[in-house]
Design an enzyme around this catalytic site. Structure first.
Site, PDB file in Angstrom:
ATOM      1  N   GLN A  31       1.086  -0.916  -0.003  1.00  0.00           N
ATOM      2  CA  GLN A  31       0.060  -0.204  -0.022  1.00  0.00           C
ATOM      3  C   GLN A  31       0.532   1.420  -0.240  1.00  0.00           C
ATOM      4  OE1 GLN A  31      -2.799   0.717  -0.607  1.00  0.00           O
ATOM      5  NE2 GLN A  31      -3.492  -1.960  -0.359  1.00  0.00           N
ATOM      6  N   SER A  32       2.124   1.233  -0.652  1.00  0.00           N
ATOM      7  CA  SER A  32       2.943   2.469  -0.586  1.00  0.00           C
ATOM      8  C   SER A  32       2.614   3.867  -1.765  1.00  0.00           C
ATOM      9  CB  SER A  32       4.247   2.059  -1.594  1.00  0.00           C
ATOM     10  OG  SER A  32       4.978   3.098  -1.312  1.00  0.00           O
ATOM     11  N   ASN A  33       2.233   4.854  -0.368  1.00  0.00           N
ATOM     12  CA  ASN A  33       1.713   5.841  -1.244  1.00  0.00           C
ATOM     13  C   ASN A  33       2.999   6.375  -2.123  1.00  0.00           C
ATOM     14  OD1 ASN A  33      -0.407   6.498   0.577  1.00  0.00           O
ATOM     15  ND2 ASN A  33       1.058   6.938   1.718  1.00  0.00           N
TER      16      ASN A  33
END
Length: 343
Positions: free
Chosen positions: A75-77
């Site tokens: 879920q890396s921005n």
């Protein structure tokens, strides 16, 4: 101290707003709490990552690269922002993602940032947490080799865009913030931010020195220890300075003036995991100030700041600026945890 800023492309909508949080400030008499809204940097709610990508992707284009490789959690921005930036610039994007589990033991594949990165065309490879931690350098090397065989020219960006060039995103942000503070006739005692890969913290910390500000930078860790960040941030700052026209004596002077401050007491259950207190803080800020925080970064950082103030810490700080680094999409994999806070 005047230092020549590297060239960049324009991706963000700058300057991002600075506003006074009146109702939150009323909870802490004698304190003036301000919000620097980098969650409004535009570019699909990319938050702090777009500032770094402006410098990094200029470098990629200058080197005639056509494919960007980067990495992060599922879920890396940063990975989602990189994918959108590449799509906008006509570059290919390849993501090396860690298959993180949420607090229920589930993988949040196909949701939020992971879904959006794929939607805009990024190629994605998923790896177990153990494989990612032990072999990340090899994973980068393998991806680069495969791309070169296909005739591509890859450009590698580390986790969070946190390296000597990416640091410039938040050095420039300090210059922007300084002008805004002068317009409001305020002088912040502390700037508070979340820190995960360390690049934003490094840029802010170096920026206040280069701008000759007395403001402190206090970072709330969302992973790793304050000892880790002391080392990582110091290395990033020195490397950044060494890639400028500054002399060794000037760099040594800067390093003596740099103050790296990290609070690692609010990490909670672990990276990308949150507890009830963080969820409560997120719900409170949404209702009190219309501010949308996330459980991975900004929610933990705000919870840490408010907890410190409630305990009577930071007594010397009257004017505090909270750097909102984005992360709204990180809320959605945690939606079930907010059931008790919804009316």
């Amino acid at each position: 101290m005047i230092v020549r800023t590297p060239q960049k492309i324009t991706l963000a909508n700058l300057p991002t707003p600075l506003r006074y949080m009146e109702r939150l400030s009323q909870r802490f008499p004698g304190k003036s709490l301000w919000l620097k809204s980098d969650d409004q940097s535009g570019f699909t709610l990319s938050g702090n990552k777009v500032r770094k990508l402006e410098f990094l992707l200029f470098d990629a284009l200058e080197k005639n690269c056509d494919t960007v490789i980067t990495c992060g959690g599922i879920q890396s921005n940063h990975c989602r922002a990189t994918a959108f930036a590449c799509a906008q610039l006509g570059l290919n994007c390849h993501l090396i993602l860690r298959n993180d589990l949420d607090q229920h033991g589930n993988v949040s594949a196909g949701q939020a940032n992971h879904f959006l990165a794929g939607l805009c065309g990024a190629s994605i490879e998923l790896h177990t947490q153990v494989q990612y931690a032990r072999t990340l350098n090899d994973l980068f090397a393998d991806a680069e080799a495969r791309l070169r065989i296909k005739g591509r020219q890859p450009y590698a960006i580390p986790v969070g865009g946190s390296n000597a060039l990416g640091v410039w995103g938040y050095i420039a942000a300090i210059a922007e913030l300084k002008q805004q503070c002068e317009a409001f006739d305020i002088e912040p005692d502390i700037i508070v931010c979340a820190t995960g890969s360390g690049g934003t913290q490094a840029g802010l910390t170096l920026g206040v020195v280069l701008e000759d500000m007395t403001t402190e930078v206090l970072s709330m860790a969302v992973c790793d220890s304050k000892e880790y960040f002391a080392k990582k941030v110091s290395e990033d700052i020195r490397l950044c300075c060494e890639n400028t026209e500054l002399s060794p004596l000037q760099i040594d002077d800067i390093m003596r003036r740099v103050r790296i401050q990290t609070n690692d007491n609010y990490i909670g259950p672990g990276y990308a995991l949150a507890d009830r207190e963080v969820y409560q803080t997120i719900a409170d800020l949404a209702r009190l100030e219309g501010v949308l925080l996330d459980p991975v970064y900004t929610g933990k950082a705000m919870h840490g700041l408010l907890s410190e103030l409630s305990r009577g810490q930071l007594a010397h700080a009257e004017t505090i600026v909270f750097m909102h680094t984005g992360g709204a999409f990180g809320l959605f994999p945690h939606a079930r945890a907010f059931g008790d806070f919804l009316r």
